[in-house]
Write a protein that holds these residues in place. Structure first.
Motif, short mmCIF file in Angstrom:
data_model
loop_
_atom_site.label_atom_id
_atom_site.label_comp_id
_atom_site.label_asym_id
_atom_site.label_seq_id
_atom_site.Cartn_x
_atom_site.Cartn_y
_atom_site.Cartn_z
N LYS B 107 -51.19 -27.79 -4.95
CA LYS B 107 -50.20 -27.84 -3.88
C LYS B 107 -50.81 -28.28 -2.54
O LYS B 107 -50.09 -28.56 -1.61
N GLY B 108 -52.12 -28.33 -2.49
CA GLY B 108 -52.74 -28.63 -1.20
C GLY B 108 -52.72 -27.39 -0.31
O GLY B 108 -53.46 -27.28 0.66
N ASN B 109 -51.83 -26.46 -0.63
CA ASN B 109 -51.79 -25.16 0.05
C ASN B 109 -51.98 -24.10 -1.01
O ASN B 109 -51.53 -24.26 -2.13
N PHE B 110 -52.62 -23.01 -0.64
CA PHE B 110 -52.76 -21.94 -1.62
C PHE B 110 -51.40 -21.32 -1.88
O PHE B 110 -50.59 -21.11 -0.98
N LEU B 111 -51.13 -21.02 -3.16
CA LEU B 111 -49.86 -20.45 -3.57
C LEU B 111 -49.55 -19.18 -2.78
O LEU B 111 -48.42 -18.97 -2.32
#
Lengths: 117, 295
Positions: B107-111
């Motif tokens: 996601k490029g971001n942590f879940l």
């Protein structure tokens, strides 16, 4: 002129009338009114709706009311309980759902109305 | 027959609508809650997505005499319609409950950060720290996860904005596949590119011979051209693929917010008759809230 809040908002009740129309080979079609009691369906004489067909289990399915909903549950029958041709384990029923148990068909009819008491 | 083979997976639909909740009289049969499915096998409880349908699932769980204490929540992705029920999931506020959340790491971001930001006080009055359950958030990496007797396989889906994940739950010889939020038309129709062939093969292999395929079928064939590249599939395409891959039951899922009960009934009648008359037949139906299947 503003209407009184009492006349607009009070004394309403929700009626949740429902019944089953049962069509079973070898029997005249008939209606069973759902009154909130659990309805058992099967080949057994003990069942609320006795369906004396060989492809129906002794205790095949049941219909119970939970809050405003009627729910059909298959009781591990051999040949299954179908709602609108889908074999179900459990299903919340909606108006005009067609239940198939063996060669019998049952139509669920619900008339939910909110009206002045 | 072994105990494992004789025991069943119970699949209950708690939310079937795509994109946005659609309450109202025209959607009461198939339901207006966004995606949530609960699959149980003996003591194992697996939840697929946390759309608004998860609220009613939580209510039933807390009212149950046998409250499940160990829950596994697999997210297909983190678009609103798949996570916005989580803040209303009562078991998350219950001490003594353990919830393991799984989702993609791509996601490029942590879940964890994405889920926490949904409950930032600018969006919601209660922050995630209010959850009293023991919650672990896992970015999946292994190809398969074993939970009790249930093996969960997963695969990334890239034909949906931001990506999504499909899951396959296997117990003995029984398979349930959850593959929503994917635009199969862009892979399987038109002139395929080299990458399309790879994606098509991966999809076909993943779903093949499933006892139940829960699949994105948001649009009719007539609607699809005006919805191309919106990240969802058309019913004729997904049903043809399912039939070719020997799917026993196809649950069309992620209903368009504009599709009324009457319209979904008409689609059920047309597609049901078509696939029932084929040799071999395939059962196709439109998923509805409050329906439980035994697989």
């Amino acid at each position: 002129m503003m209407l009184s809040h009492e006349s607009v908002f009070t004394d309403f009740t929700t009626a949740n009338a429902a019944h089953l129309d049962i069509f079973c080979p070898g029997q005249s079609s008939y209606t069973h009114v759902l009154d909130g009691e659990i309805v058992s369906i099967g080949r057994s004489e003990e069942c609320t709706l006795e369906i004396p067909l060989s492809n129906v289990s002794y205790e095949h399915a049941q219909i119970a009311r939970k809050k405003e909903e009627y729910i059909i549950e298959d009781l591990n029958s051999t040949n299954g309980t179908f709602v609108n041709n889908v074999r179900v384990s459990r299903c919340i029923l909606h108006n005009h759902d067609h239940i198939r148990i063996g060669a019998a068909t049952i139509e669920f009819i619900q008339n939910r109305t909110r009206s002045k008491a | 027959m072994t105990e494992l083979a004789s025991s069943k997976m119970y699949v209950t639909f708690w939310g079937t609508r795509g994109s946005i909740p659609t309450p109202g009289t025209s959607t009461e049969k198939y339901g207006g809650n966004t995606p949530c499915i609960c699959i149980t096998h003996n003591e194992t409880v697996i939840i697929l997505d946390a759309g608004t349908g998860i609220r009613n699932l939580g209510l039933e769980m807390v009212e149950s005499d046998q409250k499940p204490k160990q829950l596994h929540l697999f997210l297909s992705h983190t678009h609103w319609d798949h996570i916005q029920g989580l803040p209303f999931f009562l078991p998350a506020y219950s001490e003594g409950t353990h919830i393991a959340i799984y989702g993609s790491s791509k996601k490029g971001n942590f879940l964890a950060g994405i889920l926490q930001r949904q409950m930032d006080m600018n969006y919601f009055p209660v922050e995630m720290t209010a959850f009293k359950a023991d919650i672990t958030i896992n970015e999946i990496s292994d190809r398969a996860i074993q939970i009790g007797d249930v093996k969960v396989d997963w695969q990334e889906q890239i034909r949906h904005t931001g990506g999504s994940v499909r899951y396959k739950l296997t117990v003995g010889d029984k398979k349930v596949v959850y593959a929503t939020d994917i635009e199969l038309d862009s892979i399987f129709t038109g002139k395929p590119g080299k990458n399309d062939k790879v994606l098509a093969k991966e999809y076909e292999t993943f779903i093949k011979d499933a006892d139940l395929l829960i699949a994105d079928g948001q649009y009719t064939g007539e609607e699809y051209p005006s919805k191309a590249n919106w990240g969802h599939s058309s019913i004729p395409v997904v049903s043809e693929i399912a039939y070719k891959q020997n799917i026993k039951q196809l649950a069309v899922f992620h209903h368009d917010p504009l599709h009324s009960d009457n319209m979904l009934d008409q689609l059920s009648a047309a597609y049901g008759a078509k696939y029932h008359s084929m040799t071999p037949p395939m059962e196709i139906f439109w998923a509805r809230e409050g329906l439980t299947l035994a697989i």
